[in-house]
Design an enzyme around this catalytic site. Sequence first.
Site, mmCIF file in Angstrom:
data_model
loop_
_atom_site.group_PDB
_atom_site.id
_atom_site.type_symbol
_atom_site.label_atom_id
_atom_site.label_comp_id
_atom_site.label_asym_id
_atom_site.label_seq_id
_atom_site.Cartn_x
_atom_site.Cartn_y
_atom_site.Cartn_z
ATOM 1 N N CYS A 128 62.348 -47.489 132.020
ATOM 2 C CA CYS A 128 61.813 -46.528 131.064
ATOM 3 C C CYS A 128 61.723 -47.200 129.695
ATOM 4 O O CYS A 128 62.698 -47.245 128.941
ATOM 5 C CB CYS A 128 62.713 -45.292 131.002
ATOM 6 S SG CYS A 128 62.123 -44.028 129.860
ATOM 7 N N VAL A 129 60.562 -47.774 129.410
ATOM 8 C CA VAL A 129 60.280 -48.348 128.093
ATOM 9 C C VAL A 129 58.896 -47.852 127.669
ATOM 10 O O VAL A 129 58.044 -47.577 128.512
ATOM 11 C CB VAL A 129 60.328 -49.897 128.075
ATOM 12 C CG1 VAL A 129 61.732 -50.413 128.288
ATOM 13 C CG2 VAL A 129 59.384 -50.508 129.086
#
Length: 182
Positions: free
Chosen positions: A103-104
């Site tokens: 999750c970036v």
Amino acid sequence: MSKPGTGSASNTLLLRRQLTELTKRPVEGFSAGQSSPFLPCLVDDDNLYEWEILVIGPPDTLYEGGFYKARLSFPPEFPLLPPKMRFLTQMWHPNIYPDGTVCVSILHAPGDDQYGYEDAGERWMPVHTVESILISVISLLSSDTPNLDSPANVDAAKEVRTDIDGYRKKVRRLARRSAEDA
């Protein structure tokens, strides 16, 4: 050498070009899956939309010494939409879901963030490349203080806040295990 029934010739050409470029000039901190010790590889030689990579734990971080297998899955709409990246090796990080999904911001679909955590300019843009994704992931693992604003792994984020020594110990233990399993 493309996924049957998906993507277009231009998508396939773009992915082939990026794979070739990474083969010639690998990103520091990344290696390939099974076929070569230093290059990204395809999960299936007939499918340019699934890549396997090996993330090498960045020096001077909790992840140092670890070898983390990951998969990049590209949608047929690439580069208009971002790929998904998922670690196959167990990870413990507030910005990596328990199932290994990274999750970036760079991997979030273009547009405004409905929760207000990210600017549209931080999210995926078609000008991004696989190289920029890999650099972003190395940066994520290299950060001394993970982003806790909107954690993907709530338990890891809670441990960072309440027991930073326990968090560090767990990450180092997983790094050692990943090296043993590699």
